[in-house]
Each structure stands twice: as C-alpha cells, then as structure tokens.
Design an enzyme around this catalytic site. Structure first.
Site, PDB file in Angstrom:
ATOM      1  N   LYS A 249      -6.822  -9.885   2.077  1.00  0.00           N
ATOM      2  CA  LYS A 249      -5.966  -9.131   1.160  1.00  0.00           C
ATOM      3  C   LYS A 249      -6.899  -8.477   0.149  1.00  0.00           C
ATOM      4  O   LYS A 249      -8.095  -8.761   0.147  1.00  0.00           O
ATOM      5  CB  LYS A 249      -4.986 -10.063   0.456  1.00  0.00           C
ATOM      6  CG  LYS A 249      -5.669 -11.335  -0.091  1.00  0.00           C
ATOM      7  CD  LYS A 249      -4.682 -12.346  -0.635  1.00  0.00           C
ATOM      8  CE  LYS A 249      -3.935 -13.137   0.392  1.00  0.00           C
ATOM      9  NZ  LYS A 249      -2.591 -12.633   0.667  1.00  0.00           N
ATOM     10  N   ARG A 250      -6.387  -7.606  -0.697  1.00  0.00           N
ATOM     11  CA  ARG A 250      -7.260  -7.036  -1.717  1.00  0.00           C
ATOM     12  C   ARG A 250      -7.862  -8.128  -2.593  1.00  0.00           C
ATOM     13  O   ARG A 250      -7.285  -9.204  -2.748  1.00  0.00           O
ATOM     14  CB  ARG A 250      -6.470  -6.043  -2.591  1.00  0.00           C
ATOM     15  CG  ARG A 250      -6.212  -4.720  -1.898  1.00  0.00           C
ATOM     16  CD  ARG A 250      -7.498  -3.954  -1.668  1.00  0.00           C
ATOM     17  NE  ARG A 250      -8.009  -3.431  -2.906  1.00  0.00           N
ATOM     18  CZ  ARG A 250      -8.133  -2.145  -3.202  1.00  0.00           C
ATOM     19  NH1 ARG A 250      -7.827  -1.233  -2.305  1.00  0.00           N
ATOM     20  NH2 ARG A 250      -8.596  -1.758  -4.360  1.00  0.00           N
TER      21      ARG A 250
ATOM     22  N   THR B 192       2.283  -9.304   2.489  1.00  0.00           N
ATOM     23  CA  THR B 192       2.691  -8.965   3.849  1.00  0.00           C
ATOM     24  C   THR B 192       1.699  -9.522   4.863  1.00  0.00           C
ATOM     25  O   THR B 192       2.040  -9.685   6.033  1.00  0.00           O
ATOM     26  CB  THR B 192       2.837  -7.438   4.033  1.00  0.00           C
ATOM     27  OG1 THR B 192       1.747  -6.787   3.374  1.00  0.00           O
ATOM     28  CG2 THR B 192       4.146  -6.939   3.456  1.00  0.00           C
TER      29      THR B 192
ATOM     30  N   HIS C 266       6.918  -2.783  -6.909  1.00  0.00           N
ATOM     31  CA  HIS C 266       6.011  -3.638  -6.127  1.00  0.00           C
ATOM     32  C   HIS C 266       5.150  -4.554  -6.977  1.00  0.00           C
ATOM     33  O   HIS C 266       4.221  -5.174  -6.459  1.00  0.00           O
ATOM     34  CB  HIS C 266       5.090  -2.795  -5.247  1.00  0.00           C
ATOM     35  CG  HIS C 266       5.819  -2.035  -4.186  1.00  0.00           C
ATOM     36  ND1 HIS C 266       5.954  -2.497  -2.893  1.00  0.00           N
ATOM     37  CD2 HIS C 266       6.473  -0.852  -4.232  1.00  0.00           C
ATOM     38  CE1 HIS C 266       6.653  -1.631  -2.192  1.00  0.00           C
ATOM     39  NE2 HIS C 266       6.983  -0.618  -2.977  1.00  0.00           N
TER      40      HIS C 266
ATOM     41  N   LYS D 235       2.161 -11.113   8.785  1.00  0.00           N
ATOM     42  CA  LYS D 235       1.370 -10.759   9.974  1.00  0.00           C
ATOM     43  C   LYS D 235       0.698 -11.994  10.555  1.00  0.00           C
ATOM     44  O   LYS D 235       0.622 -12.175  11.772  1.00  0.00           O
ATOM     45  CB  LYS D 235       0.300  -9.717   9.612  1.00  0.00           C
ATOM     46  CG  LYS D 235       0.887  -8.366   9.253  1.00  0.00           C
ATOM     47  CD  LYS D 235      -0.099  -7.474   8.503  1.00  0.00           C
ATOM     48  CE  LYS D 235       0.698  -6.416   7.738  1.00  0.00           C
ATOM     49  NZ  LYS D 235      -0.090  -5.742   6.707  1.00  0.00           N
TER      50      LYS D 235
ATOM     51  N   LYS E  49      -4.790 -13.169  -6.967  1.00  0.00           N
ATOM     52  CA  LYS E  49      -4.672 -13.668  -5.589  1.00  0.00           C
ATOM     53  C   LYS E  49      -5.517 -14.923  -5.362  1.00  0.00           C
ATOM     54  O   LYS E  49      -5.396 -15.604  -4.361  1.00  0.00           O
ATOM     55  CB  LYS E  49      -5.059 -12.571  -4.600  1.00  0.00           C
ATOM     56  CG  LYS E  49      -4.110 -11.363  -4.636  1.00  0.00           C
ATOM     57  CD  LYS E  49      -4.564 -10.267  -3.688  1.00  0.00           C
ATOM     58  CE  LYS E  49      -3.784  -8.976  -3.828  1.00  0.00           C
ATOM     59  NZ  LYS E  49      -2.481  -8.990  -3.122  1.00  0.00           N
TER      60      LYS E  49
HETATM   61  C1  26Q Z   1      -1.374   3.567  -9.776  1.00  0.00           C
HETATM   62  C2  26Q Z   1      -1.793   4.514 -10.702  1.00  0.00           C
HETATM   63  C3  26Q Z   1      -3.107   4.957 -10.708  1.00  0.00           C
HETATM   64  C4  26Q Z   1      -3.985   4.482  -9.755  1.00  0.00           C
HETATM   65  C5  26Q Z   1      -3.573   3.541  -8.821  1.00  0.00           C
HETATM   66  C6  26Q Z   1      -2.268   3.074  -8.846  1.00  0.00           C
HETATM   67  C7  26Q Z   1      -1.829   2.057  -7.864  1.00  0.00           C
HETATM   68  C8  26Q Z   1      -2.154   2.208  -6.518  1.00  0.00           C
HETATM   69  C9  26Q Z   1      -1.755   1.245  -5.585  1.00  0.00           C
HETATM   70  C10 26Q Z   1      -1.087   0.955  -8.246  1.00  0.00           C
HETATM   71  C11 26Q Z   1      -0.697   0.003  -7.310  1.00  0.00           C
HETATM   72  C12 26Q Z   1      -1.020   0.144  -5.965  1.00  0.00           C
HETATM   73  C13 26Q Z   1      -0.652  -0.801  -4.926  1.00  0.00           C
HETATM   74  C14 26Q Z   1       0.098  -1.860  -5.093  1.00  0.00           C
HETATM   75  C15 26Q Z   1       0.387  -2.784  -3.987  1.00  0.00           C
HETATM   76  O1  26Q Z   1      -0.139  -2.675  -2.898  1.00  0.00           O
HETATM   77  N1  26Q Z   1       1.268  -3.755  -4.215  1.00  0.00           N
HETATM   78  C16 26Q Z   1       1.626  -4.707  -3.179  1.00  0.00           C
HETATM   79  O2  26Q Z   1       2.737  -4.194  -2.485  1.00  0.00           O
HETATM   80  C17 26Q Z   1       3.043  -4.992  -1.352  1.00  0.00           C
HETATM   81  C18 26Q Z   1       4.158  -4.333  -0.594  1.00  0.00           C
HETATM   82  O3  26Q Z   1       5.360  -4.473  -1.286  1.00  0.00           O
HETATM   83  C19 26Q Z   1       3.390  -6.405  -1.777  1.00  0.00           C
HETATM   84  O4  26Q Z   1       3.559  -7.178  -0.618  1.00  0.00           O
HETATM   85  C20 26Q Z   1       2.294  -7.010  -2.641  1.00  0.00           C
HETATM   86  O5  26Q Z   1       2.704  -8.248  -3.149  1.00  0.00           O
HETATM   87  C21 26Q Z   1       1.961  -6.061  -3.778  1.00  0.00           C
HETATM   88  O6  26Q Z   1       0.854  -6.543  -4.514  1.00  0.00           O
END
Ligand code: 26Q
Length: 807
Positions: A542-543, A650, A355, A654, A548
């Site tokens: 978004k975050r 995403t 991702h 939406k 971004k």
């Molecule tokens: C990993 C290790 C330790 C702590 C946190 C994490 C961690 C947690 C969440 C790393 C990444 C995430 C989330 C990533 C994320 O949401 N990515 C998004 O995924 C979406 C679905 O595929 C995409 O549409 C987005 O582009 C992408 O940023």
C-alpha cells in the site's frame, strides 16, 4: 464485425495492421509492433462495441453515469480486454503460429500509472463493474504525460524517476481533436445588461484547449463497454498569430505554459499541498468535462431541465468538486437559466464520495489564488456560500456552526464543504468510515441534512484480481462451483461446502505454492535475493504513510531478528516479509521509514545466522502489474492501520480473494471482512476506534509502552543507540517515543502476540488452508460489481441496458 474471431482471422488482421500502421512485414516486426497491432485490433472492436451499446442505451433512455476522478490507475489493459472479449485463446494461437508468445507480448505494455493508489485503482475497478453490468458510463480524467513516478531505492533511500508512459501506452488512446473544448483561466469579469437580461463575461482570459483522448474499457463478454476520456492540454490555435507575427519564442513559451497543465500526476496522496498548478489541473478536468456532458445532452434534448433524470455526475473525492461551480457557471452564463433553477439541476445531478477522514487531507485553497485563477467560479462560490449560510441561520443554527460549515472562511476555500452543499448524496467507502464521517468531519452537516449521508463499501474488479491474476485458483474455483461467480461474485460462497474437504484444501495449497514460486522467481530477478517458497509469505502492500503503520511491522521484524540471533536453534516457522510502497516525494518521514525497512532487509537477508529463516523483501516500484504477481502468492495480508484512520483499504480485498488471511485492526473495510469470516478466520489485534479516542483523551504516553515491553525496548534501542547495518534511525525512534501520532507503540504488544499466533496456526496446514478457503468464499461481497449496483440504486438512480446487444 463481432468478437468471435478465429485464430486465422486474427492472424490476417495482425498482418494488415503491421503493414498499414507500421510498414513492416511479420518477419521484420518486433514484439512491440505485435503488441501494438493487437491493441489496434481490439480498439477497432471495442469502438464498434461501444457504439452499439450506447445506441441501445439511448433507445432505452438510460441514465448516463459520469465518473470524474483526477486518477485512473489502469495498469495494463491487454490481458483484461482479451479476457473480457473471449479472445485470449485465438490471439494466443494466432501469435504462436507466427512464432510469438502471448505472455511476451503482454510484457510489452507499460502500466498506465495515472494514479497514486487506492482511490485511482478504485476508479479503474469501477469502469469494469459499470461495463460488465451494462451501465452506460464514462470516466473522465487527465491524460498526464507522466504517471506516478518510478521508484528506485538507492542505499534504501527512495529516489523518483519520471514515468513517461505514452510511447507504449498511447496506442490505447484515440484522439478526438474535433471534440476539443476551450478552458478559460484568469481574466477579469465584465457585467452587462441587455435590456433586462443580465450577463457576466470574462475578459482577457487565458484560453487553453482541452483535447480528448479516449480509451475503451470492456466489460466481461464485451456487451457493455465503458469509455475513459482523458483530456490533454494544448495551447490554442490562435497562438499561430504569434508565430506568424515572428514572435517565435514567445509562441513556444505560451505553448509550453499551456501544456504544463497535463504534464504530470501529483504524487501526493492523503496529504495534498495547495499548489496552484494542481488547482489548474482540477479546473481543467472539470471545465472540459462539464462542457462535454452538457453539450452532449443539449444536442439531444435542447434543454437542461431533464438533465438530472438522464445524467448522474459522480465526484470521486473533492478533487473534481469545482464541478458544482462550473456547472452553475455554464447553466447561468451560457444557457441563461436563473439561479434557483440552475441550483436545482446541479444538486440533483451531482453526488460525492469522500475517501479520507484525516484533517490534513481535506482540500483547501487560498482564496486569493483561487480568485485570480478562476474569477467567475469564485464569484459563484461566494454566492453559493452566501445563500447557504443565510439558509442555515434561518434554520436557527448558531454562528459558530454556520462558520464551520461555510465554504469560504478565514481566507480559505473549503472544498469538502462545497462538495457536501452542492451534492444530493455524500458517501464514505466502508461502514466504519461512513459512520465516522457523520460523527466527525461532517457532523454539522449530518445534523441538518441526515438523508444525504450514505455508505457504499468499496469493491474490486474480481475478474482482474482473481481470474486474470490467479488463473490457477480461478480454475479450481470454476471446477468446484461452476463459473457463475465470474458474473456474480457472491456465488463464491458456494465454496463453503468444501471447507472440510481435504482434497480441495490440498489443491488450494498446491496452487498457492506455485504462485509463491512465481513470486520468488520475480524476487530473484529483481532483488537478487533467494527466498524460500515454503516460508510464510507475509505482505504489506500500500502507499507508505505513517497512519498505515509499516513501522509497526518493521519494528516487529527487527525484534524477531534480535530474538533469532539469540535463539538460533529455536523452533521458528520460516517467514518472508514483503513490502511494496511508494512515498510522496516530499514526505521525508515516510522515506525514512522506507530506508529503515530496506536496511533491515539488507542486514537480515545477508546474515548467515538467520539460516534463511527470515527474509525481508522490499518490492521496488510497486504498481498494478507487480500487485498482480504478489496477491496470488500472499498468505498473510497485513492491514494494520490505526483504527479510525484508513477509510476502507482495497488491498485487503485483493489479498482476501486470493486466499490470504487478514492480520489487522478493526479499521476501514477490515471491519466488514471480520463480519464476513469471523474471528476464527482472521488475525485481529489492536485498539478499536473508541479505544483509540479514549486513549487520546486520557493522554497517550508512548514512553510507558516502551518501558513496559522489554522486546520492544530492545528493538528501539538497537535502532537508535547501537544501530544495525551501520545505520541509525534516531529520527524515527525520537518520534515514536515522544508523539507517536498513530500509536504504534500502544498496539505493539498485541501485534507481536497475534503474529506469534499466526505462525502457530501455520504449522497446521489443514487449518490454515481452511481459513484461506473461507476467506476466498466470503470475498464476493467486496466485488466492484456489487459496489456499482449500490451506487446505481441508492445514489445515481441508474439502471442497466436491457435490450439485446448482438455481439
Ligand atoms: C489532493 C490535492 C493535491 C494533491 C494530491 C491530492 C490527493 C491525491 C490522491 C489526495 C488524496 C489522494 C488519494 C487518496 C486515496 O487513495 N485514498 C484511499 O482511497 C481508497 C479508495 O476509497 C481507500 O480504500 C483508502 O482507504 C484511502 O486511503
């Protein structure tokens, strides 16, 4: 029992639940009691439905899909399940006969915020797609006590409050203590020879109990039902020995140490930190899940040889990638298979989705920490690594390349490499992203194993985001093209026939206006700010992350503000900007950007010189439920990440399906939105990925952009030199003028121009509404149903249940 219940039957069931579960009469019951009573009724129905569905799946020998993810951002479930089971009307009249409003009951439910953003919401949307299309599936995750933090802005500064969701949320969960399994941490290895049989045992391990809590997720019409199994950590029963031995405090301490594992969701996304508790969480999820899956399989088949034919295990990002070593451990140590056979079973069963392409987001663990916490898994990873590296050398790869591909290197465990090596399929989440993976992060692997690499563009649960969140639009669509699109979102294309129908475009506009009024009422209540429903609603939700580029949006708003102060009587299309974003609590710069935008809003919203032509709304604590109010009201969807940084996005999907027009770069799935609607139905701007790479190669100097654009210069100067609203934001401007890693200034002029263009187009409401309609019509390809079908066909080799399900 089936789902076809009348209002009076439901009323009876509610009365019974109120009495049996809460000991109250209908007159004594609170809205919360009613909410829980209705949930309990649904739970009963769905538990039976799931059983019937799975019995049929087993009869047909269908492959089971297991989706492993550290996050499932479910939001609320009551409306979704009532909609799917066709019970909304009956429950609504049952409640109204008791003097209650269903809408108020919906508001009793807290969001299940067990995720950060895109990745977690994707997992939730996929459970819907799996269920609706009758793929027998389970999601596996953790039952965090605290979901994503609640965000409060204090003088513009993000502060975090705990999200203790269980008091209202746990009613969806059915505990299954009888299915608990033990997960081992720490300890030391002991090798044993039993004749010629070699075995390895972990001695003195810390044992933690994983107790499953199940949540049912219905598909449309309730024939297929997914199960989400959430593991909660409990200390093992034998701690009672300590209690009985009188060591009360030590027993309590152990309890607390065990239970801390599933206490809280890590709130970082796209920027992981190598914290040991996070590693424990990941292993806890993986070990409990793999034990569960393998035991279930062995109960029926007594062999693992056919596991890859009947089971697909999907790793949502690298977070659950220990699946690979844990499956090896169980198959080798507990089931007695040899290495080659075990490896064959694992690699034919497991698939992985990436991702992110950002280097700092690729998960790595310190080898020493890993070894101490998970000694046997570490040993297995060493062996996987050894064999893999030898194989690569044999293929003739040079030492550097093999080093880059290794799992263990330089004191670090590289999770993404383990994922690629141990899976039969690796996919990105949009066409562009999947290409970038092959060209950059996984280039070395792609050369050796090109066939493993695939793409599945993300998709959203369109029934939630269109039918449930925007009933006004859904009923117009149904009136025009029937309800086939509910099951097959591609049918939305039929709307194209109406793109020149003035009556339809007029209706579309009316529906949007109603939704804008609803959002305005929410904003009035939450922010105390009055906004004009006739202004353009321009949204970036978004975050909060530098890549971004919420800053690009903010800078342009500031510049517009300056211009309006100087040209108070100029012709200007009134505009309301919406931001919704949480920042990782430790991400200082992202919090600084939030403060900038919040203060910008403060200054603008109270400035009488603006004459209500410009407003900036920061939606605090943005979450699924707020998103459901925002999307239907949005007109511009800002998707402005630097090309090559957003894997897919995403929120773009939406917003599109709700008729917002994308103003964005050619990044992530925006590229495919552009393919779908064409340049004339989108506001494209900015550098492409190759252009970004070229500029980086040639040396990017943001200072030149600043000097060459007087409006931009003026905005940056006000932020840093004079300040607005009594605040200065020098850290931001210094960063922009020196490094500007995400090239905000390079894309600024083009962004300002396309914003201007959007405001011009808006003046022609017919043209705008036509663009909006085309976007809705072309949004069908971004349905989760479609994504799930692609996963099933191209990756899992799974097929849906065919036989009759009677309810
Ligand atoms: C990993 C290790 C330790 C702590 C946190 C994490 C961690 C947690 C969440 C790393 C990444 C995430 C989330 C990533 C994320 O949401 N990515 C998004 O995924 C979406 C679905 O595929 C995409 O549409 C987005 O582009 C992408 O940023």
């Amino acid at each position: 029992m089936n789902y076809k219940l009348s209002a009076s039957e439901i009323r009876e069931l509610i009365v019974a639940k109120l009495s049996h579960n809460f000991g109250v009469t209908p007159a004594e019951a609170t809205d919360e009691h009613y909410y829980k009573a209705v949930v309990l009724i649904l739970r009963d129905l769905m538990t039976e439905g799931r059983k019937e569905f799975i019995d049929q799946a087993e009869k047909e020998n269908r492959k089971q899909v297991y989706y492993l993810c550290m996050e499932f951002l479910m939001g609320r479930s009551l409306r979704n399940n009532l909609y799917n089971l066709g019970l909304e009307d009956a429950v609504s009249s049952a409640l109204s006969s008791m003097g209650l409003k269903l809408e108020n009951i919906y508001n009793q439910e807290p969001d299940a915020g067990l995720g950060n953003g895109g990745l977690g919401r994707l997992a939730a949307c996929f459970l819907d797609g799996l269920a609706t299309q009758k793929y027998p599936a389970m999601g596996y995750s953790l039952r965090y006590e605290y979901g994503i933090f609640r965000q409060k802005l204090v003088d513009g500064w993000q502060t975090e409050l705990p999200d203790f969701w269980l008091p209202g949320g746990a009613v969806w969960l059915q505990a299954h203590p009888e299915k608990a399994v033990t997960v081992n941490f720490n300890g030391h290895l002991e090798e044993r020879w039993d004749g010629s049989f070699h075995s390895i045992e972990v001695k003195d391990a810390t044992k933690i109990l994983a107790v499953p809590y199940d949540m049912m997720v219905s598909g449309k019409d309730g024939k297929g039902i997914s199960r989400l199994r959430l593991w909660a950590a409990k200390s093992e029963e034998f701690d009672m020995k300590l209690f009985n031995g009188g060591d009360y405090l030590r027993a309590m301490e152990r309890n607390a140490m065990a239970e801390v594992i599933t206490k809280v969701l890590y709130p970082e996304d796209n920027h992981p930190e190598g914290k040991s508790l996070r590693l424990s969480q990941q292993y806890f999820l993986v070990s409990a899940t793999i034990q569960d899956i393998i035991h279930r399989h062995l109960r029926t088949y007594s062999s693992l040889e056919n596991l890859p034919d009947l089971v697909a295990i999907h790793l949502n990002d690298t977070h659950p990638v220990l699946t690979i070593s844990e499956m090896m451990r169980i198959i080798l140590d507990e089931c007695g298979y040899g290495w080659d056979e075990a490896w064959d079973i694992v690699t034919r069963t497991v698939a992985y989705t990436n991702h992110t392409v950002m280097a700092e987001a690729l998960e790595c663990w310190d080898q020493e920490l890993f070894k101490r916490r998970l000694p046997r898994n570490y040993q297995i990873i060493e062996e996987i690594n050894r064999r893999f590296c030898a194989q690569m050398h044999d293929l003739g790869l040079d030492g550097c390349q093999v080093g880059r591909m290794a799992v263990l290197n330089d004191g670090i465990v590289r999770m993404a490499n383990l994922a690629v090596i141990g899976s039969h399929s690796i996919n990105g989440v949009s066409k562009l992203h999947s290409e970038i993976l092959k060209e950059t992060v996984f280039k070395d692997f792609y050369q050796v194993m090109p066939d493993k690499f695939k793409n599945v563009t993300n998709g959203i649960a369109h029934r939630r985001w269109l039918n449930q969140a925007n009933p006004g639009l859904a009923s117009l669509v149904t009136e025009l093209i029937g309800d086939g699109y509910v099951y097959d979102a591609a049918e939305l294309k039929k709307l194209m026939a109406y793109k020149n129908d003035p009556a339809v475009l007029e209706k579309l506009k009316k529906i949007k206006l109603e939704n804008k009024k609803r959002l305005a009422a929410y904003v009035k209540q939450q922010n105390g700010v009055v906004i004009d429903p006739n202004s353009i609603f321009d949204c970036q939700v978004k975050r909060m992350h530098e890549y971004k580029r919420q800053l690009l949006n903010g800078l342009h708003i500031l510049s517009t503000y300056q211009w309006l102060r100087e040209n108070p009587n100029a012709d200007f299309t009134p505009k309301t900007y919406f931001f919704g974003a949480k920042a990782a609590p430790g991400y200082y710069f992202a919090k600084e950007i939030i403060r900038f935008i919040a203060e910008l809003g403060e200054a603008i919203n109270k400035d009488p010189a603006m004459k209500d032509k410009l407003k900036v709304i920061y939606l605090e604590d943005y979450r699924v439920t707020v998103s459901e109010i925002l999307n239907p009201a949005a007109e511009i969807s800002q998707q402005i990440s630097l090309a090559g940084t957003e894997a897919s996005g995403t929120s773009n999907m939406k917003l599109m399906i709700n008729g917002a027009i994308t103003l964005g770069t050619l990044d992530g799935a925006n590229v495919e939105i552009h393919e779908a609607v064409g340049s004339e139905n989108m506001f494209l701007f900015g550098m492409t990925t190759p252009e970004v790479n070229l500029l980086r190669q040639n040396g990017y100097n943001p200072y030149l952009c600043y000097n060459n654009n007087p409006a931009l210069k003026k905005a940056i100067d006000e932020m840093s030199v004079s300040g607005f609203n009594g605040m200065k934001f020098e850290k931001i401007t210094q960063n922009l003028l020196s490094t500007d890693r995400y090239m905000v200034l390079a894309d600024y002029s083009d962004y300002a121009a396309v914003q201007e263009k959007a405001s011009q187009v808006y003046k022609d409401q017919t043209a705008w509404n036509r663009m909006s309609l085309v976007n809705i019509a072309q949004a069908g390809r971004f349905a989760a149903d479609r994504a799930i079908r692609e996963y099933a066909q191209d990756i899992w080799g799974a097929s849906p249940v065919k036989g009759e399900i009677t309810r």
